[in-house]
Write an enzyme that holds these catalytic residues in place. Structure first.
Site, PDB file in Angstrom:
ATOM      1  N   ASP A  13     -19.398 -32.658  67.562  1.00  0.00           N
ATOM      2  CA  ASP A  13     -19.720 -33.621  68.615  1.00  0.00           C
ATOM      3  C   ASP A  13     -18.573 -33.709  69.619  1.00  0.00           C
ATOM      4  O   ASP A  13     -17.411 -33.528  69.265  1.00  0.00           O
ATOM      5  CB  ASP A  13     -19.966 -34.996  67.964  1.00  0.00           C
ATOM      6  CG  ASP A  13     -20.702 -35.947  68.902  1.00  0.00           C
ATOM      7  OD1 ASP A  13     -21.158 -35.501  69.970  1.00  0.00           O
ATOM      8  OD2 ASP A  13     -20.812 -37.142  68.565  1.00  0.00           O
ATOM      9  N   ASN A  61     -32.112 -33.859  70.288  1.00  0.00           N
ATOM     10  CA  ASN A  61     -31.511 -33.151  71.428  1.00  0.00           C
ATOM     11  C   ASN A  61     -32.551 -32.563  72.390  1.00  0.00           C
ATOM     12  O   ASN A  61     -32.224 -32.247  73.535  1.00  0.00           O
ATOM     13  CB  ASN A  61     -30.561 -32.030  70.960  1.00  0.00           C
ATOM     14  CG  ASN A  61     -29.257 -32.532  70.385  1.00  0.00           C
ATOM     15  OD1 ASN A  61     -28.636 -31.872  69.551  1.00  0.00           O
ATOM     16  ND2 ASN A  61     -28.803 -33.706  70.816  1.00  0.00           N
TER      17      ASN A  61
END
Ligand code: FPP
Length: 249
Positions: A13, A61
């Site tokens: 991330d 996503n």
């Protein structure tokens, strides 16, 4: 290092914020993220880690801007094509978990080829979580077991943790011993909810593109310091160790 996890899982991330801090497009952050993937995969091979699972694209996503999704897919395809040789020479077996049928056709083809060509490798298993969401995975298991019970192939009393684990996308892969999440976020984000039950968690503020070999070593040193008790007492573990029955706690 004495304590190397058998299975390391990573939530990569912070690509976007890495780029933002440098006033660069998010795509540059993802490109740098791929470099970090390369380094970490190679280092895990050298360290003798048996299973590495990377959260590369979550089911959520898909909601990102279309150009970012397309760029991520492009980076994935480029990575697979450019790294296949290295994966083969390092005897890395590639696996994919998640709803890969939702991926673009050309990506699926590249993935299928890489999975097939590396299927006999036995040094390290690299699992890419793509279009992956753990709740969907768990629901799929429930549906498939319910269908088997419905048609009389399985009795509900026969459903135990072993059977359930085997039916997950990760079936055959041991649960992660250690989970790393970069970028300072302290969440699991729908990743391996069943499999992480006893996993040691490690959070670092470092953004994924800056997650170097040194950062990996730092994290693994911390893993070595953890005492994994699996619900037992420290004294019980000591006894197990003395009787030669203990693993890496
Ligand atoms: C998180 O950063 C990262 C991702 C959503 C994608 C991870 C993908 C790669 C590292 C590249 C492709 C993967 C492989 C395996 C070659 P973010 O965009 O969520 O960052 P932010 O939270 O700072 O916005």
């Amino acid at each position: 290092m004495e304590h190397i996890p058998r299975h390391l899982a990573i939530i990569m991330d912070g690509n976007g914020r890495w780029a933002q801090q440098r006033h660069l497009p998010r795509l540059v952050g993802h490109q740098k993220g791929v470099e970090a993937v390369r380094q970490v995969v190679e280092e895990c091979c050298s360290l003798g880690i048996c299973h590495l699972t990377l959260y590369a694209f979550s089911s959520e996503n898909w909601g990102r801007p279309a150009d970012e999704v397309a760029a991520l897919m492009g980076l994935l395809a480029t990575y697979l094509k450019s790294e296949l040789k290295t994966l083969l020479s390092n005897k890395v077996r590639l696996r994919v978990i998640g709803e890969s049928e939702k991926l673009p056709k050309n990506i699926r083809k590249t993935l299928d080829e890489a999975v097939e060509r590396t299927s006999q490798n036995d040094s390290m298993t690299l699992t890419l979580a793509l279009s992956y969401g753990s709740r969907a995975e768990l629901l799929n298991v429930c549906k498939s077991l319910a269908a088997r019970v419905g048609c009389g192939e399985l009795r509900s009393e026969e459903i135990d943790e072993e059977l359930f684990s085997a039916a997950l996308d990760t079936g055959g892969v041991p649960d992660p011993d250690f989970l790393i999440r970069t970028s300072g976020e302290m969440r699991i984000s729908n990743f391996l909810l069943w499999q992480l039950a006893y996993t040691e968690l490690y959070f670092t503020d470092v953004f994924w593109p800056d997650f170097s070999r040194e950062e990996l070593h730092k994290a693994l040193l911390e893993f070595g310091r953890r005492q994994r008790r699996f619900g037992l007492t420290a004294e019980q573990l000591l006894k197990q160790d003395r009787s030669g029955d203990g693993g890496n706690h």
